[in-house]
Design an enzyme around this catalytic site. Structure first.
Site, PDB file in Angstrom:
ATOM      1  N   LYS B  62      68.491   9.095  -9.555  1.00 39.78           N
ATOM      2  CA  LYS B  62      69.335   8.978 -10.957  1.00 39.78           C
ATOM      3  C   LYS B  62      70.434  10.182 -10.840  1.00 39.78           C
ATOM      4  CE  LYS B  62      68.715   9.176 -15.830  1.00 39.78           C
ATOM      5  NZ  LYS B  62      67.711   9.357 -16.946  1.00 39.78           N
ATOM      6  N   SER B 136      67.613   5.835 -20.382  1.00 47.54           N
ATOM      7  CA  SER B 136      68.969   6.103 -19.884  1.00 47.54           C
ATOM      8  C   SER B 136      68.613   5.908 -18.468  1.00 47.54           C
ATOM      9  CB  SER B 136      69.209   7.676 -19.964  1.00 47.54           C
ATOM     10  OG  SER B 136      68.161   8.464 -19.561  1.00 47.54           O
ATOM     11  N   SER B 161      63.306   7.695 -21.401  1.00 48.73           N
ATOM     12  CA  SER B 161      64.138   7.113 -20.493  1.00 48.73           C
ATOM     13  C   SER B 161      63.737   6.385 -19.182  1.00 48.73           C
ATOM     14  CB  SER B 161      65.330   8.159 -20.314  1.00 48.73           C
ATOM     15  OG  SER B 161      65.985   8.434 -21.138  1.00 48.73           O
TER      16      SER B 161
END
Ligand SMILES: [Mg+2]
Ligand SMILES: [Zn+2]
Lengths: 466, 459, 99
Positions: B62, B136, B161
């Site tokens: 990420k 996210s 997330s």
């Protein structure tokens, strides 16, 4: 008009590494941004971790300043923007500081200490093309950023600059005795001062570096406020900046926009429990008050002199004790340190540590006096050259071809000669006219080119005319 | 479902495939996926330097997890071009086990959202390109679903997330106990809530990567000093699971069809030997505001450092520092970041902080107690991961911020309490995947992995 | 218990004050939009007022963590701290003036 002063003192703690990272704190003389890592520069993803030694040192200071140590403390983020702040928040302490409610006694008066806490130092800024108010941009060196600071906040208990000076001097000596602070480092001690006249608004002067500047800044500010009052103007609540060059203070920002620090708990760190056993495990060295007591007892010197020696700084007290090992007339030693040595150091604006004064050479000087080789008056002259250079006093005597009285016998010869040459004066003296004695002493001194001790001469004349 | 990762590790070990060939093959696949679905902010494929447990396994990271030498922006323009000078601890660990880092996955700016909206690219849902991937960690889940090659994603969750995009994209996501994985090198959203976790196609994959990245780290003060575990060994069937089903997680706002699927999953576990009971978690509705107040207060301080001086976006030095910083921040932050800076600053201001920030911290204590009480009697809590299926982009555009925040209504509480959770697919509504959410007490990852594995192999 | 009537509200003046503290310039459009949105958000968040927390201690973390510290040891990072900025002069970071 009564003056009220409260101060916040920031001192660098003598840890090897910074407060929240492992960078060295030995920043003096280093290239800019040489002692930095992603943590003290606040790079994304970096995390702080607290240096236990800094807390140890804080606990020692809190104990020495008679504070109550909180059993559980934590760090907070104090948010405000400034180019010297890597993260635009400072990791500090807020609700529950390391310690509260202490005091330090000076000149027989207790100055209350509100709180003591730990925080990280910001960077050093260079204002390019002017001063803080006129520069075109700043240059930031973050070597200093992250060095542990101990912040000590007093109540507004000071009523004069002198009290502040005494307090800072004693505080510094205490921290030095604890071996947690090095007063010789520039920017190692910084003061924010709140000053007001009774019934008036207070002005805060930020970031005054060093003892001497604190005094100058306070004196200037007190006069400024008194003058304003005299012409019927009000002192405004504001933050001021002290300019060491012009020795004056200037408005930095008015308080119309209050910065709101928006404190939150520092979520990258944990709480810290300070147990009694932790506190007990830290060895408390002999502190200045105890040392003064011991000096009085052990060396039989007056308390007033012992206090001066110990409270000025630890180095001076150590100097006294080092001298005492090779010179046993402690009263003479203390007297000479407190009067002429200190006067000369102050005159040269240096501390004992910065000077070349060493126990061996200083004792040499005292021994010259004791042996009657030089008079005290001459010694006072010699010390003026000795302090800045550290040159051997015997050497100075030789170089300057200073006539010294080699001994009492020699002096007796001179006195007898003067008596012979001044029959009338001797008669007057015998008749009880005191002025005649001074006349004779003057003659002896003239003959010995002022190298004789008037006191000794006086005694000799009285003895030899009987 | 078979684990491609497991197979691949064996093939590489036995020399059945050459790593170089494999890497050039996935390069093409990755480019194709990127051109259609945009799961990456940065693609950079690095050959492994070492051999180890993950030798030859592609790992995506990420974008908010720092990778030395590879741009890491956390999805924000204010960090555009930022090249971290160090690897996050978890990245160091996977590199040490021989994995192939393939790039940085898309996310909401700094993790602020559930749709993976950011300054660069917005990933599209693998099941329907007109829909979002969730967030996210949307890029991570998107790529995991699309990759027909072995791959595991390193993701991160503050308030849901990992679970949210895993549910929306039909993959498995583990959010471990707070402090299980070192946060060193994670670009902070809300430090007391952030957790690095994993997203994979199977429970085994997520458990494998979690085993590698978890463990005590001296660089992170909140890292837990617990013994290392091999989580893959909990990929075993357990028929004696006690499940709590909290009624608050099946309330009004939850799509009835999703409720049905989750109930079906619970019954399925029951048929395999588990026991379940309906319970109440009375603090659930307070968890969302508490989570947001804490997260925003912390986030607003974390974002202060971005001011155009030392790294990231900067412009010509003009004006005094107040003017310069304000300008840079105005230009560098996206709208949601600005909203959270304002709200977060407000929540911790003198005069307000007791009512907002401190109050929220106290509510967090109650939420934790709520879970503790349940876990005294039960192994896991089962619930839907998300109240809805992945929304369409045009629907998302119309949402007011508070409506978007409400997406986290089921994930806020467990994230606030820092308990481990896993989301795994349990069926489809309108051809879109639905997530089953399993939660356990602190450090009881074993229980959610066992339960998830039991369900997975019997689906 | 906190007197709550003055909380959970935001107006232009307060928003401007907060944006100043946050060193975040907002356009007039943004201000207008934000006031409405923040009002909605705060209205929802107000729910936590219902919880009686008078006897509750705040949780700084989800797990009770304490006394994590390091020893006083020096380590050096080998890196170039100025690599990510254009604003440098000699070995210094360059920044905007103060006043
Ligand atoms: Mg301070
Ligand atoms: Zn450092």
């Amino acid at each position: 008009m009564k003056v009220l002063i409260g101060i916040e003192i920031h001192v660098h703690l003598l840890t090897k590494a910074k407060l929240f990272c492992s960078c060295s704190t030995d920043y003096e003389g280093k290239e800019p941004n040489n002692l930095v890592c992603p943590i003290c520069l606040g790079f994304p993803g970096s995390k702080p971790k607290v240096n236990k030694k800094a807390i140890d040192f804080g606990i020692l200071a809190a104990k020495a300043l008679n504070c109550k140590i909180n059993p559980e403390i934590f760090f907070s983020r104090k948010s405000y923007f400034y180019p010297d702040m890597p993260k635009n928040f400072q990791i500090s302490q807020y609700e529950i500081p390391l310690a509260v409610g202490g005091y330090l006694e000076i000149l027989g008066k207790k100055i209350r200490i509100r709180r003591i806490h730990l925080e990280e130092d910001p960077a050093r800024l260079v204002h390019v093309g002017g001063d803080i108010t006129s520069a075109t941009h700043v240059l930031a060196d973050y070597n200093r950023a992250g060095i542990p600071l101990l912040e000590i906040v007093t109540e507004p208990d000071f009523t004069s600059t002198k009290e502040v000076r005494e307090f800072l001097s004693k505080l510094s000596s205490i921290l030095e005795h604890l071996e947690i602070f090095d007063p010789s480092k520039e920017a190692g001690l910084r003061v924010d001062a709140n000053i007001s006249l009774e019934g008036g608004e207070r002005a805060e002067i930020k970031n005054i570096t060093g003892f001497a500047n604190v005094e100058k800044a306070l004196n200037y500010e007190i006069i400024r406020q008194k003058n304003l009052r005299r012409i019927g103007k009000k002192v405004e609540r504001e933050t001021r900046h002290f300019d060491a060059e012009t020795r004056s203070t200037h408005t930095l920002r008015k308080k119309e926009f209050e910065e709101d620090y928006g404190y939150i708990f520092e979520p990258d760190l944990t709480k810290i429990e300070i147990s009694q056993s932790w506190i007990k495990s830290l060895k408390m060295p002999e502190l200045p008050d105890k040392r003064v007591e011991r000096f009085v007892k052990q060396y039989k010197i007056p308390k007033q002199q012992a206090s001066v020696i110990v409270y000025i700084d630890k180095a001076l007290a150590d100097f006294f004790e080092d001298c005492s090992k090779i010179y046993k007339n402690y009263k003479q030693l203390a007297k000479w340190i407190v009067t002429d040595l200190l006067k000369c150091l102050n005159w040269n604006k240096i501390t004992i540590r910065e000077s070349r004064v060493k126990p061996k050479s200083f004792v040499e000087l005292l021994k010259l006096i004791d042996k009657g080789k030089i008079t005290e008056r001459l010694a006072k002259e010699i010390i003026k050259e000795y302090v800045p250079t550290g040159k051997s006093p015997e050497q100075i005597v030789k170089e300057k071809k200073l006539v010294t009285i080699k001994g009492k016998k020699e002096l007796e010869k001179v006195v007898l000669a003067v008596i012979k040459e001044n029959k009338k004066a001797v008669d007057d003296l015998k008749a009880g006219r005191k002025k005649a004695l001074e006349f004779l002493v003057g003659h002896v001194l003239k003959k010995t080119r002022k190298t004789a001790d008037p006191k000794v001469v006086r005694e000799l004349i009285e003895k030899l005319t009987k | 479902m078979k684990s491609l990762v497991k197979e691949h590790i064996e093939k590489i070990k036995s020399g059945k495939i050459s790593l170089d060939e494999f890497i050039s093959e996935i390069k093409k696949k990755i480019e194709k996926i990127q051109s259609e679905y945009s799961p990456f902010i940065t693609i950079k494929i690095e050959n492994p330097e070492k051999k180890g447990k993950l030798y030859g396994i592609p790992i995506s990271v990420k974008d908010n997890i720092c990778t030395q030498g590879i741009q890491s922006t956390a999805g924000s323009k204010i960090l555009e071009g930022y090249v971290p000078p160090f690897d996050a601890t978890c990245v160091k660990k996977v590199k040490g086990q021989g994995s192939v880092i393939i790039g940085k996955t898309a996310q909401d700016e700094f993790g602020f959202g559930s749709f993976s909206v950011n300054s660069f690219v917005i990933p599209k849902n693998p099941w329907d390109k007109t829909r979002v991937c969730g967030g996210s960690s949307g890029g991570a889940a998107c790529l995991t679903a699309l990759a027909d090659f072995p791959h595991i994603a390193m993701a991160e969750s503050t308030g849901g997330s990992i679970s949210c995009p895993a549910a929306f994209c039909g993959v498995v996501g583990i959010t471990p106990t707070y402090g299980r994985v070192s946060r060193f090198g994670l670009i902070d959203y809300a430090n007391s809530l952030d957790k690095i976790g994993t997203i994979g196609k199977t429970v085994y994959d997520t458990a494998l990567l979690l085993s590698v990245i978890s463990g005590y780290d001296t660089l992170d003060s909140t890292s837990l000093e617990v013994r290392d575990e091999d989580f893959t060994k909990y990929c075993e069937e357990n028929s004696k699971i006690k499940i709590a089903v909290p009624k608050e997680y099946f309330g009004e706002g939850v799509d009835p069809k999703i409720k049905d699927l989750v109930w079906k999953a619970i019954k399925k576990l029951e048929s395999l030997g588990a026991k379940y009971q309906e319970v109440s978690l009375s603090q659930t509705t307070y968890a969302l505001p508490s989570y947001y107040l804490i997260a925003m207060a912390e986030a607003s301080t974390n974002l202060a450092k971005f001011c155009g001086m030392r790294y990231g976006f900067h412009s010509e030095l003009k004006g005094n520092f107040e003017e310069y910083f304000s300008q840079i921040r105005k230009l560098g932050f996206g709208e949601e970041a600005k909203r959270r800076i304002i709200l977060g600053t407000y929540a911790r201001m003198a005069g307000f902080r007791d009512a907002y920030y401190l109050k929220a911290l106290k509510v967090r204590s109650l939420v934790i107690q709520d879970f503790r009480r349940i876990f005294k009697k039960f192994d896991v809590i089962a619930a839907p991961t998300m109240p809805v299926i992945a929304p369409r982009f045009d629907e998302v555009k119309k949402l007011e911020p508070i409506e978007a925040y409400m997406m986290d209504v089921l994930t806020a509480a467990p994230n606030l309490a820092g308990i481990p959770m896993i989301s795994l697919p349990c069926g489809f509504v309108k051809s879109l995947p639905v997530g089953l959410h399993l939660m356990a007490d602190h450090l009881q990852e074993k229980k959610i992995i066992q339960a998830a594995h039991t369900f997975e192999v019997n689906e | 218990m906190v007197e709550t009537s003055k909380y959970w509200k935001i107006d232009k003046e307060l928003l401007e004050h907060v944006s100043k503290i946050a060193r975040l310039e907002l356009s007039d459009e943004e201000k207008e939009k934000f006031i409405k949105q923040l009002e909605d958000i705060l209205k929802t968040f107000k729910k936590i007022d219902e919880v009686d927390t008078s006897k509750v201690k705040p949780s700084f973390h989800a797990l009770e963590l304490k006394n994590v510290m390091r020893e006083d040891e020096v380590k050096t990072w080998k890196w170039n701290p100025l690599a990510n900025t254009k604003h440098k002069e000699k070995k210094y970071f360059k920044g905007p003036r103060i006043v």
